[in-house]
Design a protein around this motif. Structure first.
Motif, PDB file in Angstrom:
ATOM      1  N   GLN A 158      22.872  79.796  68.507  1.00  0.00           N
ATOM      2  CA  GLN A 158      22.147  78.603  68.964  1.00  0.00           C
ATOM      3  C   GLN A 158      21.030  78.988  69.922  1.00  0.00           C
ATOM      4  O   GLN A 158      21.195  79.902  70.749  1.00  0.00           O
ATOM      5  CB  GLN A 158      23.108  77.621  69.624  1.00  0.00           C
ATOM      6  N   GLY A 159      19.904  78.309  69.781  1.00  0.00           N
ATOM      7  CA  GLY A 159      18.751  78.650  70.613  1.00  0.00           C
ATOM      8  C   GLY A 159      17.922  79.784  70.029  1.00  0.00           C
ATOM      9  O   GLY A 159      16.915  80.189  70.588  1.00  0.00           O
ATOM     10  N   VAL A 160      18.383  80.306  68.890  1.00  0.00           N
ATOM     11  CA  VAL A 160      17.652  81.373  68.196  1.00  0.00           C
ATOM     12  C   VAL A 160      17.189  80.810  66.856  1.00  0.00           C
ATOM     13  O   VAL A 160      17.965  80.151  66.153  1.00  0.00           O
ATOM     14  CB  VAL A 160      18.539  82.620  67.982  1.00  0.00           C
ATOM     15  N   TYR A 161      15.933  81.049  66.521  1.00  0.00           N
ATOM     16  CA  TYR A 161      15.321  80.377  65.374  1.00  0.00           C
ATOM     17  C   TYR A 161      14.729  81.391  64.387  1.00  0.00           C
ATOM     18  O   TYR A 161      14.686  82.595  64.655  1.00  0.00           O
ATOM     19  CB  TYR A 161      14.222  79.423  65.875  1.00  0.00           C
ATOM     20  N   ALA A 162      14.254  80.828  63.254  1.00  0.00           N
ATOM     21  CA  ALA A 162      13.646  81.669  62.208  1.00  0.00           C
ATOM     22  C   ALA A 162      12.521  82.531  62.766  1.00  0.00           C
ATOM     23  O   ALA A 162      12.359  83.692  62.384  1.00  0.00           O
ATOM     24  CB  ALA A 162      13.125  80.780  61.079  1.00  0.00           C
ATOM     25  N   LYS A 163      11.752  81.982  63.703  1.00  0.00           N
ATOM     26  CA  LYS A 163      10.652  82.743  64.305  1.00  0.00           C
ATOM     27  C   LYS A 163      11.163  84.009  64.980  1.00  0.00           C
ATOM     28  O   LYS A 163      10.553  85.073  64.883  1.00  0.00           O
ATOM     29  CB  LYS A 163       9.927  81.841  65.326  1.00  0.00           C
ATOM     30  N   ASP A 164      12.294  83.880  65.671  1.00  0.00           N
ATOM     31  CA  ASP A 164      12.871  85.039  66.354  1.00  0.00           C
ATOM     32  C   ASP A 164      13.304  86.091  65.339  1.00  0.00           C
ATOM     33  O   ASP A 164      13.137  87.292  65.556  1.00  0.00           O
ATOM     34  CB  ASP A 164      14.068  84.598  67.213  1.00  0.00           C
ATOM     35  N   LEU A 165      13.843  85.603  64.215  1.00  0.00           N
ATOM     36  CA  LEU A 165      14.316  86.511  63.168  1.00  0.00           C
ATOM     37  C   LEU A 165      13.161  87.337  62.605  1.00  0.00           C
ATOM     38  O   LEU A 165      13.242  88.566  62.495  1.00  0.00           O
ATOM     39  CB  LEU A 165      15.002  85.691  62.059  1.00  0.00           C
ATOM     40  N   ILE A 166      12.053  86.674  62.289  1.00  0.00           N
ATOM     41  CA  ILE A 166      10.951  87.419  61.664  1.00  0.00           C
ATOM     42  C   ILE A 166      10.248  88.319  62.689  1.00  0.00           C
ATOM     43  O   ILE A 166       9.823  89.434  62.367  1.00  0.00           O
ATOM     44  CB  ILE A 166       9.979  86.475  60.900  1.00  0.00           C
ATOM     45  N   LEU A 167      10.162  87.870  63.940  1.00  0.00           N
ATOM     46  CA  LEU A 167       9.581  88.753  64.967  1.00  0.00           C
ATOM     47  C   LEU A 167      10.439  90.009  65.124  1.00  0.00           C
ATOM     48  O   LEU A 167       9.929  91.112  65.304  1.00  0.00           O
ATOM     49  CB  LEU A 167       9.458  88.010  66.309  1.00  0.00           C
ATOM     50  N   HIS A 168      11.749  89.828  65.016  1.00  0.00           N
ATOM     51  CA  HIS A 168      12.686  90.952  65.102  1.00  0.00           C
ATOM     52  C   HIS A 168      12.442  91.952  63.962  1.00  0.00           C
ATOM     53  O   HIS A 168      12.425  93.171  64.169  1.00  0.00           O
ATOM     54  CB  HIS A 168      14.117  90.392  65.037  1.00  0.00           C
ATOM     55  N   VAL A 169      12.225  91.419  62.763  1.00  0.00           N
ATOM     56  CA  VAL A 169      11.936  92.285  61.602  1.00  0.00           C
ATOM     57  C   VAL A 169      10.643  93.070  61.837  1.00  0.00           C
ATOM     58  O   VAL A 169      10.579  94.282  61.601  1.00  0.00           O
ATOM     59  CB  VAL A 169      11.811  91.445  60.301  1.00  0.00           C
ATOM     60  N   ILE A 170       9.625  92.368  62.313  1.00  0.00           N
ATOM     61  CA  ILE A 170       8.319  93.013  62.499  1.00  0.00           C
ATOM     62  C   ILE A 170       8.394  94.086  63.592  1.00  0.00           C
ATOM     63  O   ILE A 170       7.812  95.155  63.473  1.00  0.00           O
ATOM     64  CB  ILE A 170       7.223  91.963  62.813  1.00  0.00           C
TER      65      ILE A 170
END
Lengths: 473, 214
Positions: free
Chosen positions: A177-189
């Motif tokens: 919770q509080g973690v979103y798709a944006k965080d996921l893709i930034l993590h990948v990059i």
């Protein structure tokens, strides 16, 4: 070489001819155009005495240059007005459908095509905009092109391309919770680097991906290009089909079952072969913020800005450039860094679920003193839905400005710009030097909920704490 | 600014010219041409605006402002050059400034394709070779580099630097077919065949409802 992936299947179905030297002529199922990258293409077409080959497979809207305060015509900026009127003339001349301002369907091209049901699984989709990768969320092969290629697609509904390799990016677990798709893709990059995806299509898969909504999937595919991958995609499933059903341009009831059957047959086979595979654990991801001048220069909100000695050799030079430009110090926390401007919007995060997530953080609170905060819905439809739900009032009462749809301060080709050395918390996709309209302006990329948190605190803040305080966590 | 009225045309096999070095990894297309200059319906004036913000910041010391670089036509860059936005305005601006070829460690994909569509080869070489070449150019800035596409070579000051160009791009440049429109239109029958078998263009009819398996 990959085989049996959705990418391979869609590629094969759209292959027109093999060209000398090994490139392929690829049919384009849907061509999206806008005011910035099309005028020179139409001019070149006319210079060659050609006409638009498939006007009914070409869809236009206006997004980059539109002002978000008053959209009355003529625009105050004569150059912006000239660009829109040129687009209008070109569309009229070539019988192309234009979703203009006030049509009820105008908006950022990567927001409107999905919401109209134009974007569908199994298509090839091209647009003179690098964030065309967004449409891959539906299991389409979608990629950005330059203006010469826009000309080629207008002329022939096809273009020359080289087949990409396919890397599967697998996510186990589930976002906290509080973690979103944006965080996921930034993590990948951050992990794979800004050029890690050059030469690849990214297939995003695994339990953490399939549990995401269509809008979250769009955020992920949208930023595949920031990792160097020209296209990113997700295999279509019931989430995809449920999203599409009933949309204006989606298949109607008569052909629906057959459409779904075909879409399902395009998914990557269980036996598919990938050129590369990388695995991640979604539970390890925290709310993420960029600290530098490339989208890969990001850290968890509770982490510290890296010290040069902790970085790879290849990352050190650009990190030094970032420290100096961003005026941040290695080893210091990112949390608490004061911001000047908070921007919620863009093709990455300007959809209704993004606004809902930000509104949840903002509700009952107020923007910190001295902060300029504004929300730009991604489309007229998004604006309308938000207004029906009363979300716009949550923002207005909290001290945000509620704007008209457009690309706004993501790239500042319109009056929305940073000034001087201002620093923004932004839900957009690029933190390049000068990106937001000031040659010394600074950008911190983060999720819309994190931007909302920054607006309330006046500094970079951990959205999880605010959600916890609101007892909705 | 260099005045260069003759844009690339026809067969491109060899390019000779003086070099201009631009250091830095991940130089994005927003830096090559900031978004405010995209407010135009023609590419005509972009040459003067190339690297506008970086040049202002460096107050005349940017490579594109240094007098001795005037007239240079081969740009030598580092890693992941041209990343970010798909704007063709970036290679258009470089071309209109006078650039006719780019040599670097690697290029972003869309930028690479946009250059190709203008007849500007992007040649890659190893990190060490780029560094050596950039150093050599610094010492001999007025010497001519000879880029020979068919021989995969960049010849400068007595040294042969091995370069590589992707095979499709090489074929298109060396046969003069990099302006793709004509050959794409020529495939009318094949285009019709693809259109006739794509389910989403044919109401998802029964006969083509699933992905065809061989």
């Amino acid at each position: 070489m990959s085989s049996g992936t959705l990418y391979d299947k869609v590629w094969d179905l759209h292959r027109v001819a093999d060209l000398p030297g090994g490139s392929t002529q690829l049919f384009v199922g849907l061509h999206l155009i806008h005011e910035v990258t099309s005028p020179q293409a139409f001019a070149a077409l006319e210079e060659k005495g050609l006409r638009v080959s498939c006007p009914d497979r070409t869809i236009a809207t206006v997004d980059h240059i539109v002002p978000t305060t008053s959209q009355l015509r003529p625009f105050a900026d004569p150059l912006a007005e000239e660009m829109l009127s040129t687009l209008e003339k070109n569309c009229q001349k070539h019988s192309i459908k234009l979703f203009g301002i006030g049509s009820g369907n105008q908006g950022i091209v990567h927001v409107i095509a999905p919401e109209l049901g134009l974007t569908q699984p199994g298509m090839t989709i091209a647009c003179g905009d690098s964030h065309t990768s967004t449409h891959g969320a539906f299991g389409a092969i979608a990629f950005g092109i330059g203006t010469s290629q826009v000309r080629d697609v207008l002329a022939s509904q096809s273009l020359t391309m080289n087949k990409l390799k396919v890397r599967r990016i697998w996510f186990d677990g589930k976002l906290s919770q509080g973690v979103y798709a944006k965080d996921l893709i930034l993590h990948v990059i951050r992990t794979l680097g800004v050029k890690g995806g050059v030469g690849f299509a990214y297939e995003f898969a695994g339990p953490a991906i399939t549990s995401l909504s269509m809008e979250e999937r769009m955020t992920i595919c949208n930023m595949a290009i920031e990792g160097g991958a020209r296209c990113g995609y997700i295999n279509p499933d019931s989430t995809t089909f449920n999203y599409l059903k009933g949309r204006v341009h989606a298949p109607n009831a008569t052909s629906w079952e057959q459409a779904v059957q075909w879409w399902q047959s395009l998914c990557s086979d269980e036996t598919a072969i990938f050129d590369d595979e990388v695995k991640f654990d979604a539970t390890q991801i925290s709310p993420t913020v960029t600290w530098g001048i490339t989208p890969a220069q990001n850290i968890a909100v509770d982490a510290k800005i890296p010290k040069p000695q902790s970085l790879k050799d290849s990352e050190r030079l650009i990190a030094e450039e970032a420290f100096s430009y961003m005026k941040v110090k290695p080893g210091e926390p990112i949390c608490g860094l004061p911001v000047d401007v908070c921007f919620i919007g863009s093709c990455t995060n300007g959809r209704i679920s993004d606004l809902r997530a930000a509104a949840q953080v903002v509700q009952g609170k107020h923007v910190a003193k001295g902060i300029k905060a504004f929300v730009v819905p991604g489309s007229e439809q998004v604006a309308q839905t938000a207004e029906q739900e009363g979300i716009h009032n949550i923002f207005l009462e909290a001290g945000f400005e509620w704007r008209e749809p457009g690309c706004s301060m993501c790239l500042a080709m319109n009056p929305d710009k940073l000034e001087g050395k201002q620093i923004s918390a932004s839900s957009s996709n690029r933190n390049f030097k000068g990106r937001q309209g000031s040659s010394s302006g600074r950008t911190l990329l983060m999720s819309p909920a994190m931007v909302a948190a920054a607006a309330i605190k006046g500094k970079v803040a951990d959205v999880r704490e605010i959600l916890r305080e609101s007892q909705t966590y | 600014m260099s005045i260069n009225t003759s844009f690339p045309k026809g067969v491109i096999k060899k390019i000779s010219g003086r070099c201009i070095v631009l250091h830095g990894d991940d130089i994005d297309t927003d830096r090559i041409i900031p978004a405010r200059f995209l407010k135009c319906v023609s590419f005509q004036d972009l040459g003067e605006q190339v690297f506008a913000d970086d040049r202002t910041e460096l107050k005349g010391m940017h490579p594109f402002d240094i007098t001795s670089n005037k007239g240079a036509s081969i740009l030598v860059v580092n890693d992941n050059f041209g990343c970010g936005s798909s704007r063709e305005h970036a290679p258009q601006a470089l071309m209109r400034w006078g650039i006719r070829a780019v040599i670097g460690q690697s290029f972003a994909e869309i930028f690479y394709g946009n250059c190709l569509a203008l007849g500007i080869p992007c040649a890659t070489t190893s990190k060490d070779m780029v560094n050596n070449l950039q150093a050599a150019i610094k010492h001999y800035s007025q010497k001519i580099l000879e880029l020979d596409l068919n021989r995969n070579s960049a010849y400068f000051n007595g040294v042969n630097y091995p370069i590589s160009i992707e095979s499709g791009a090489l074929e298109m440049l060396t046969t003069g077919q990099w302006d793709a429109t004509t050959q794409l239109i020529a495939q009318k029958d094949s285009l019709e065949r693809v259109i006739s078998r794509l389910p989403y263009l044919n109401n998802f009819e029964d006969k083509i409802k699933t992905y065809p398996r061989n």
